[in-house]
Design a protein around this motif. Structure first.
Motif, PDB file in Angstrom:
ATOM      1  N   ASN A  62       0.819  -1.210   0.000  1.00 27.68           N
ATOM      2  CA  ASN A  62       0.000   0.000   0.000  1.00 27.68           C
ATOM      3  C   ASN A  62       0.854   1.262   0.000  1.00 27.68           C
ATOM      4  O   ASN A  62       0.554   2.218  -0.705  1.00 27.68           O
ATOM      5  CB  ASN A  62      -0.934   0.004   1.193  1.00 27.68           C
ATOM      6  CG  ASN A  62      -1.938  -1.132   1.120  1.00 27.68           C
ATOM      7  OD1 ASN A  62      -1.534  -2.295   1.183  1.00 27.68           O
ATOM      8  ND2 ASN A  62      -3.201  -0.820   0.947  1.00 27.68           N
ATOM      9  N   LEU A  63       1.906   1.278   0.821  1.00 28.86           N
ATOM     10  CA  LEU A  63       2.740   2.485   0.895  1.00 28.86           C
ATOM     11  C   LEU A  63       3.992   2.377   0.028  1.00 28.86           C
ATOM     12  O   LEU A  63       4.796   3.293  -0.028  1.00 28.86           O
ATOM     13  CB  LEU A  63       3.126   2.777   2.346  1.00 28.86           C
ATOM     14  CG  LEU A  63       1.950   3.074   3.274  1.00 28.86           C
ATOM     15  CD1 LEU A  63       2.427   3.378   4.682  1.00 28.86           C
ATOM     16  CD2 LEU A  63       1.137   4.250   2.743  1.00 28.86           C
ATOM     17  N   HIS A 110       2.865  -0.158  -9.148  1.00 28.73           N
ATOM     18  CA  HIS A 110       1.958   0.966  -9.052  1.00 28.73           C
ATOM     19  C   HIS A 110       1.163   1.025 -10.350  1.00 28.73           C
ATOM     20  O   HIS A 110       1.747   1.109 -11.434  1.00 28.73           O
ATOM     21  CB  HIS A 110       2.703   2.284  -8.827  1.00 28.73           C
ATOM     22  CG  HIS A 110       1.778   3.415  -8.490  1.00 28.73           C
ATOM     23  ND1 HIS A 110       1.057   4.080  -9.438  1.00 28.73           N
ATOM     24  CD2 HIS A 110       1.449   3.964  -7.301  1.00 28.73           C
ATOM     25  CE1 HIS A 110       0.321   5.009  -8.847  1.00 28.73           C
ATOM     26  NE2 HIS A 110       0.533   4.964  -7.551  1.00 28.73           N
ATOM     27  N   ARG A 144      -5.975   8.226  -1.962  1.00 28.80           N
ATOM     28  CA  ARG A 144      -5.131   7.628  -2.989  1.00 28.80           C
ATOM     29  C   ARG A 144      -3.726   8.187  -2.900  1.00 28.80           C
ATOM     30  O   ARG A 144      -3.490   9.258  -2.358  1.00 28.80           O
ATOM     31  CB  ARG A 144      -5.689   7.946  -4.378  1.00 28.80           C
ATOM     32  CG  ARG A 144      -6.976   7.238  -4.728  1.00 28.80           C
ATOM     33  CD  ARG A 144      -7.508   7.711  -6.053  1.00 28.80           C
ATOM     34  NE  ARG A 144      -7.754   9.143  -6.057  1.00 28.80           N
ATOM     35  CZ  ARG A 144      -7.028  10.028  -6.717  1.00 28.80           C
ATOM     36  NH1 ARG A 144      -5.990   9.638  -7.424  1.00 28.80           N
ATOM     37  NH2 ARG A 144      -7.323  11.304  -6.667  1.00 28.80           N
ATOM     38  N   LEU A 145      -2.780   7.418  -3.468  1.00 31.51           N
ATOM     39  CA  LEU A 145      -1.400   7.899  -3.567  1.00 31.51           C
ATOM     40  C   LEU A 145      -1.147   8.260  -5.014  1.00 31.51           C
ATOM     41  O   LEU A 145      -1.407   7.465  -5.907  1.00 31.51           O
ATOM     42  CB  LEU A 145      -0.424   6.808  -3.155  1.00 31.51           C
ATOM     43  CG  LEU A 145      -0.367   6.481  -1.671  1.00 31.51           C
ATOM     44  CD1 LEU A 145       0.568   5.316  -1.449  1.00 31.51           C
ATOM     45  CD2 LEU A 145       0.092   7.681  -0.876  1.00 31.51           C
ATOM     46  N   GLU A 146      -0.713   9.465  -5.227  1.00 31.53           N
ATOM     47  CA  GLU A 146      -0.432   9.873  -6.593  1.00 31.53           C
ATOM     48  C   GLU A 146       1.065  10.160  -6.706  1.00 31.53           C
ATOM     49  O   GLU A 146       1.626  10.849  -5.862  1.00 31.53           O
ATOM     50  CB  GLU A 146      -1.214  11.144  -6.913  1.00 31.53           C
ATOM     51  CG  GLU A 146      -1.933  11.080  -8.231  1.00 31.53           C
ATOM     52  CD  GLU A 146      -2.928  12.212  -8.359  1.00 31.53           C
ATOM     53  OE1 GLU A 146      -2.484  13.367  -8.289  1.00 31.53           O
ATOM     54  OE2 GLU A 146      -4.132  11.933  -8.489  1.00 31.53           O
ATOM     55  N   VAL A 151       7.072   7.191   1.998  1.00 33.43           N
ATOM     56  CA  VAL A 151       6.189   7.139   0.833  1.00 33.43           C
ATOM     57  C   VAL A 151       5.905   8.552   0.323  1.00 33.43           C
ATOM     58  O   VAL A 151       5.712   8.788  -0.860  1.00 33.43           O
ATOM     59  CB  VAL A 151       4.883   6.388   1.173  1.00 33.43           C
ATOM     60  CG1 VAL A 151       4.005   7.199   2.090  1.00 33.43           C
ATOM     61  CG2 VAL A 151       4.122   6.055  -0.095  1.00 33.43           C
ATOM     62  N   LEU A 152       5.928   9.517   1.258  1.00 38.32           N
ATOM     63  CA  LEU A 152       5.594  10.887   0.874  1.00 38.32           C
ATOM     64  C   LEU A 152       6.729  11.571   0.115  1.00 38.32           C
ATOM     65  O   LEU A 152       6.548  12.667  -0.404  1.00 38.32           O
ATOM     66  CB  LEU A 152       5.242  11.701   2.119  1.00 38.32           C
ATOM     67  CG  LEU A 152       3.975  11.190   2.828  1.00 38.32           C
ATOM     68  CD1 LEU A 152       3.744  11.928   4.116  1.00 38.32           C
ATOM     69  CD2 LEU A 152       2.771  11.314   1.911  1.00 38.32           C
ATOM     70  N   TYR A 161       5.431  10.120  -3.397  1.00 40.53           N
ATOM     71  CA  TYR A 161       4.003  10.185  -3.694  1.00 40.53           C
ATOM     72  C   TYR A 161       3.355  11.283  -2.871  1.00 40.53           C
ATOM     73  O   TYR A 161       3.863  11.691  -1.844  1.00 40.53           O
ATOM     74  CB  TYR A 161       3.320   8.853  -3.367  1.00 40.53           C
ATOM     75  CG  TYR A 161       3.847   7.686  -4.160  1.00 40.53           C
ATOM     76  CD1 TYR A 161       3.304   7.349  -5.393  1.00 40.53           C
ATOM     77  CD2 TYR A 161       4.890   6.914  -3.668  1.00 40.53           C
ATOM     78  CE1 TYR A 161       3.796   6.279  -6.124  1.00 40.53           C
ATOM     79  CE2 TYR A 161       5.397   5.844  -4.391  1.00 40.53           C
ATOM     80  CZ  TYR A 161       4.830   5.530  -5.620  1.00 40.53           C
ATOM     81  OH  TYR A 161       5.320   4.473  -6.331  1.00 40.53           O
ATOM     82  N   GLN A 162       2.197  11.757  -3.347  1.00 41.77           N
ATOM     83  CA  GLN A 162       1.415  12.657  -2.522  1.00 41.77           C
ATOM     84  C   GLN A 162       0.046  12.038  -2.272  1.00 41.77           C
ATOM     85  O   GLN A 162      -0.451  11.262  -3.082  1.00 41.77           O
ATOM     86  CB  GLN A 162       1.296  14.023  -3.178  1.00 41.77           C
ATOM     87  CG  GLN A 162       0.892  13.974  -4.639  1.00 41.77           C
ATOM     88  CD  GLN A 162       1.144  15.296  -5.319  1.00 41.77           C
ATOM     89  OE1 GLN A 162       1.256  16.321  -4.651  1.00 41.77           O
ATOM     90  NE2 GLN A 162       1.220  15.282  -6.638  1.00 41.77           N
ATOM     91  N   ILE A 163      -0.520  12.391  -1.136  1.00 44.62           N
ATOM     92  CA  ILE A 163      -1.822  11.837  -0.784  1.00 44.62           C
ATOM     93  C   ILE A 163      -2.910  12.712  -1.388  1.00 44.62           C
ATOM     94  O   ILE A 163      -2.880  13.934  -1.279  1.00 44.62           O
ATOM     95  CB  ILE A 163      -1.976  11.761   0.745  1.00 44.62           C
ATOM     96  CG1 ILE A 163      -0.954  10.776   1.304  1.00 44.62           C
ATOM     97  CG2 ILE A 163      -3.391  11.334   1.122  1.00 44.62           C
ATOM     98  CD1 ILE A 163      -0.876  10.775   2.805  1.00 44.62           C
TER      99      ILE A 163
END
Lengths: 308, 364
Positions: free
Chosen positions: A85-86, A305, B4-6, B342-343, B346-348
């Motif tokens: 997920n992360l 992804h 979502r993660l973009e 993760v950040l 990616y951005q939330i």
């Protein structure tokens, strides 16, 4: 004439091998789906401490086994959430799982040091379990030994004969293609990771309930890592994994017996054998680069992804 | 509404340095919960764990003593991790380094030479290198996974240690305890803050941090290491020798781990005993990640991790908690770090997913 020591010797080899069978079969499923979980050692030790703690406090072997599997599953869930997920790095997360598991198990197990568990009941069929050799070996084991053997057949059947097994392999070989034809890549991987976690937990439970029915810090002693090596040794095939596990169980027991026969070698040097054997086996399997690449899942360790 | 993660267009520089802070904050909050579960007053426990160990000069010197091996090893590991060379057997290389360096001290037990200490240092470095050379050789020659081989060698190294101190190196006047004789002064690292245990190893660690900072930023090897890690295909096309980088990464990390081992036995311990390191080789993996694989970051991360060891000891003495709490804190910290990383890429985003955009040509 059958020597008296043969049956007990084979019995101890089975006991030493069973934790490895569980962990290796579980990890094969995980790696077949394209995920590399290096946290087997951490999941095993958590399974060991959870099973022992529940076993000692409730006295129930069934509950102990269940909680052993559950502990492995919970740790695997953390791994799945982080890597799937992360999208965290799988190698680093697996290492984190092992470090965390070793620490947390020591903390939980602290108050159980010195306690003992009665051990797992063994199958006892009147007359049949008393037959020479095959009686105790085939009809006189505890439930986890049977489960470990069954898991090998289950994994082989699932991967090669079922639709979902095919999907799992497709996801591990090419996640973009599997995604394109509509398979839920991360869901399949999460299920595989959770299965692997509960299997590692069961392997740990066997250690603390049957192999040495007591709790010692770091009692897995690298077995999780040996299981990871066994997966490579087995070329990701469950049937070969059980063979490898019994081979390693045999080496472990052999070095104990050599010490018992009074051979003048320092015990520490003999104890190195399983670890050295692991290295030798890895070299033998990996040196042929092409064959190695053919048998390893092509997407092993790669993050997925959908938008990339 | 969905979360979502973009993917970000490019990595967020702010989050690269922000995520360790997020991770530390999350670990502290979880620590409060953990202490509450263990039945001690959470705020008192947190104070005992993280503040009281460094509320005196003595405490700070102890912090540096514990940080020395962590920083040395993690600087070495960072080299390899950047090039995707996963040496996780630093604990074994530390052990063999300690045995090589300490062995020299026992071999020349009566020597009164100023050369003994430098010779021990070199022996320690070579010992760690030799142990790391095994996975390097097997990886480059036989394509064998260095994660598994370097880890197996940890167990072998610890057994070598156990064998030596139960047998050949056991002190003749040690009442049969499995440990070596105490090293003479000539084989002990000089202390530079009197009345404490702070030895010159800390200064050496600082020098190593500075040197590797320069190497990573300015030397061609630093560049090659980074390219191989980030874009292995590009590195191959550019003609970088991958095997050479594997060897260099393992020799640097192995040598520094061996050096750390020598420093431990010649500094705070002063002899060879069954436990030389409380898992420094493994904790250094966390230090390397927390320090963003950068030498200066590693320096601060090493001090923070050293604090968790001191905190564990303090919690054991003052609150009667098992010092395994240290391991739990370290593991949690790495989890939170990996999660907040993760950040970086990616951005939330909240809300339904963006419409699918079809791009021309292969997307990868």
């Amino acid at each position: 004439m059958i020597p008296d020591w043969l049956t007990p010797a084979i019995m101890t080899i089975i006991t030493a091998s069973t934790p490895l069978v569980f962990a290796a079969v579980g990890e094969i499923m995980v790696e077949k789906s394209g995920v590399l979980n290096l946290g087997v050692e951490g999941m095993m030790i958590m399974g060991a401490v959870a099973a022992f703690a529940i076993g000692v406090t409730t006295g129930s072997a069934t509950l102990a086994i269940l909680f052993g599997a559950l502990a492995g599953l919970v740790l695997a869930l953390i791994f799945g959430l982080l890597t799937l997920n992360l999208r965290a790095n799988q190698v680093a997360t697996g290492l984190a799982l092992t470090l965390f598991g070793l620490g947390l198990s020591a903390l939980i197990g602290h108050s159980f040091v010195g306690e003992t568990f009665s051990g797992l009941p063994k199958l006892d069929i009147p007359f049949i379990s008393k037959l020479p050799i095959i009686g105790p070996l085939v009809f006189g084991q505890d439930v986890l030994v049977y489960m470990s053997v069954a898991s090998v057949f289950f994994a082989g059947w699932f991967l090669n004969k079922t639709r979902w097994g095919l999907v799992l392999r497709a996801v591990g070989e090419n996640h973009d293609a599997a995604h394109a034809i509509g398979h839920p890549v991360n869901f399949v991987r999460m299920m595989a990771v959770l299965f692997g976690g509960s299997m590692a937990g069961l392997g740990g439970a066997y250690l603390s309930l049957a192999y040495t029915p007591l709790w010692v810090e770091n009692m897995t002693a690298g077995r999780g890592w040996i299981a990871l090596a066994l997966v490579v040794f087995a070329s990701w095939r469950p049937g070969r994994a059980i063979f490898g596990a019994y081979l390693f169980g045999g080496i472990t027991i052999l070095q104990l017996h050599v010490q018992g026969f009074g051979v003048a070698i320092a015990p520490q040097l003999m104890s190195m054998l399983p670890y050295l054997a692991t290295i030798v086996v890895l070299v033998l399997i990996s040196h042929d680069v092409n064959r190695f690449k053919l048998s390893a899942p092509a997407c092993l360790g790669k993050t997925f992804h959908p938008s990339q | 509404m969905a979360i979502r993660l973009e993917p970000r267009g490019e990595v967020s520089q702010g989050m690269i340095y922000g995520s360790p802070l997020v991770a530390v904050a999350a670990t502290l909050v979880s620590g409060l919960v953990l202490f509450a579960i263990l039945g001690v007053s959470p705020l008192d426990a947190l104070f005992t764990f993280f503040i009281s160990p460094v509320s005196s000069l003595d405490g700070w010197t102890e912090l540096f003593v514990k940080a020395t091996p962590l920083v040395l090893i993690a600087v070495g590991l960072s080299f390899g991790f950047q090039a995707n060379v996963w040496n996780i057997g630093a604990e074994g290389q530390l052990t063999i380094g300690a045995l090589a360096g300490g062995g020299l001290a026992l071999l020349f037990f009566e020597a009164e030479s100023v050369l003994l200490l430098p010779a021990m240092m070199i022996a320690g470095i070579l010992g760690g290198m030799a142990w790391a050379a095994i996975p390097a050789f097997l990886k480059t020659k036989y394509n064998t996974n260095e994660i598994l081989t370097s880890l197996m060698l940890v167990y072998v190294g610890l057994l070598v240690l156990s064998w030596l101190i139960h047998g050949p190196w056991k002190s003749p006047d040690g009442m049969n305890f499995p440990e070596s004789r105490l090293f003479h002064d000539q084989a002990t690292l000089p202390v530079f803050v009197s009345e404490t245990r702070l030895h010159i190893g800390w200064l050496i660690a600082l020098a190593v941090v500075l040197t590797s900072w320069i190497v990573m930023a300015r030397h061609i090897i630093g560049f090659q290491v980074k390219v191989i890690g980030m874009a292995p295909m590009a590195a191959r096309f550019a003609g970088f020798n991958e095997n050479k980088v594997i060897w260099i990464a393992l020799m640097i990390s192995g040598g520094l781990a061996g050096f750390a081992g020598m420093i431990e036995v010649s500094g705070p311990i002063g002899k060879i005993q069954p436990m030389i390191s409380p898992g420094y080789g493994f904790t250094a993996i966390i230090v390397a990640f927390l320090g963003r694989l950068h030498p200066v970051g590693v320096l601060f991360a090493g001090m923070l991790m050293a604090l968790t060891y001191l905190g564990g000891d303090a919690a054991q003495i003052e609150l009667n908690l098992p010092n395994a709490v240290t391991g739990v804190f370290q593991g949690m910290l790495l989890f939170y770090l990996l999660a907040s990383d993760v950040l970086v890429k990616y951005q939330i985003r909240l809300g339904p997913s963006a419409p699918i955009v079809f791009k021309a040509g292969p997307s990868k």
